[in-house]
Design a protein around this motif. Structure first.
Motif, PDB file in Angstrom:
ATOM      1  N   LEU A  12      -1.500   2.045  -6.261  1.00 35.07           N
ATOM      2  CA  LEU A  12      -1.963   2.788  -5.093  1.00 35.07           C
ATOM      3  C   LEU A  12      -3.491   2.839  -5.037  1.00 35.07           C
ATOM      4  O   LEU A  12      -4.094   2.690  -3.967  1.00 35.07           O
ATOM      5  CB  LEU A  12      -1.395   4.202  -5.124  1.00 35.07           C
ATOM      6  N   LEU A  38      -0.264   3.991   2.424  1.00 38.93           N
ATOM      7  CA  LEU A  38      -1.667   4.392   2.460  1.00 38.93           C
ATOM      8  C   LEU A  38      -2.417   3.714   3.608  1.00 38.93           C
ATOM      9  O   LEU A  38      -3.335   4.311   4.184  1.00 38.93           O
ATOM     10  CB  LEU A  38      -2.354   4.067   1.135  1.00 38.93           C
ATOM     11  N   SER A  86       0.827  -1.215   0.000  1.00 38.41           N
ATOM     12  CA  SER A  86       0.000   0.000   0.000  1.00 38.41           C
ATOM     13  C   SER A  86       0.855   1.256   0.000  1.00 38.41           C
ATOM     14  O   SER A  86       0.330   2.356  -0.113  1.00 38.41           O
ATOM     15  CB  SER A  86      -0.913   0.032   1.235  1.00 38.41           C
ATOM     16  N   TRP A  87       2.189   1.092   0.147  1.00 40.54           N
ATOM     17  CA  TRP A  87       3.119   2.221   0.122  1.00 40.54           C
ATOM     18  C   TRP A  87       2.707   3.327   1.089  1.00 40.54           C
ATOM     19  O   TRP A  87       2.681   4.499   0.753  1.00 40.54           O
ATOM     20  CB  TRP A  87       3.263   2.764  -1.302  1.00 40.54           C
TER      21      TRP A  87
END
Length: 227
Positions: free
Chosen positions: A157, A28, A25-26
């Motif tokens: 994303l 998020l 999810s980097w």
């Protein structure tokens, strides 16, 4: 007219490519759990900021520079140095490891598909540099390659946000469509900057809140994603 390069680019930029990007999810996930990301409007604002302040000026530019390195074959050190700088730039542990893992898996997949004529120099590669290196070898033009790379990042994303917030799939697609102009503009900037005499001086980002969210992710009580 049959265009094998276009088909390969579409396949490479597919979020379902089996290199593991769908499991990240980097950062998020941190924002969703903290209540800072809860709507499609907020997601659009987040993605626009990340695209312009982080994704394009770091990974997008590095993708274009790696494409040039593959085209010029100017020895290994420049490509190796680029990957070393990316590793140093990605100080949060999870996204740094994820970027390297995706790069390694993309090299492995490209070898199995017989798409990689020449291995990238060095032993450790980030996803963006492998993408740039590989797309040149597949006879894909630089602007479509970098454009596809940027869009694939936003798709990844958005996919995470659709599952986390949650959002309807149509809402996610509306967010992506609203970013098309920015994706194209940032891709052109990446390609133009990579062609300058000093592209490394332009590589950098300023998204401290996002970096902190990425670093905090590993300490969340419950997690659906790896980063």
């Amino acid at each position: 007219m049959f265009d094998p390069a276009l088909l390969k680019l579409l396949q490479l930029s597919d979020s379902a490519l089996p290199i593991g990007s769908y499991s990240h999810s980097w950062g998020l996930e941190t924002w969703v759990q903290q209540g800072q990301l809860s709507s499609s409007d907020e997601l659009l604002a987040v993605l626009r900021t990340l695209l312009e302040q982080s994704i394009a000026p770091v990974d997008g530019l590095a993708c274009a520079m790696a494409y040039q390195a593959s085209a010029n074959r100017l020895g290994g050190p420049d490509f190796i140095q680029l990957n070393q700088i990316l590793t140093a730039t990605k100080w949060a542990k999870e996204p740094q490891r994820a970027s390297l893992d995706l790069g390694r898996r993309l090299v492995s997949l490209a070898q199995r598909l017989d798409w990689l004529q020449e291995l990238p120099p060095g032993q450790y590669w980030h996803h963006c540099t492998v993408f740039g290196w590989l797309t040149y070898q597949l006879n894909i033009a630089i602007e479509p390659a970098v454009t596809a790379y940027l869009l694939s990042n936003l798709m990844s994303l958005t996919s995470a946000a659709v599952r986390l917030i949650p959002l309807g799939h149509s809402q996610g697609q509306q967010v992506l469509a609203a970013l098309h102009t920015q994706v194209f503009e940032q891709a052109r900037w990446c390609c133009a900057t990579a062609g300058r005499a000093d592209p490394l001086t332009h590589l950098g980002s300023f998204t401290p809140q996002h970096e902190l969210a990425c670093q905090a992710h590993q300490n969340l009580y419950s997690r659906l994603f790896q980063s």
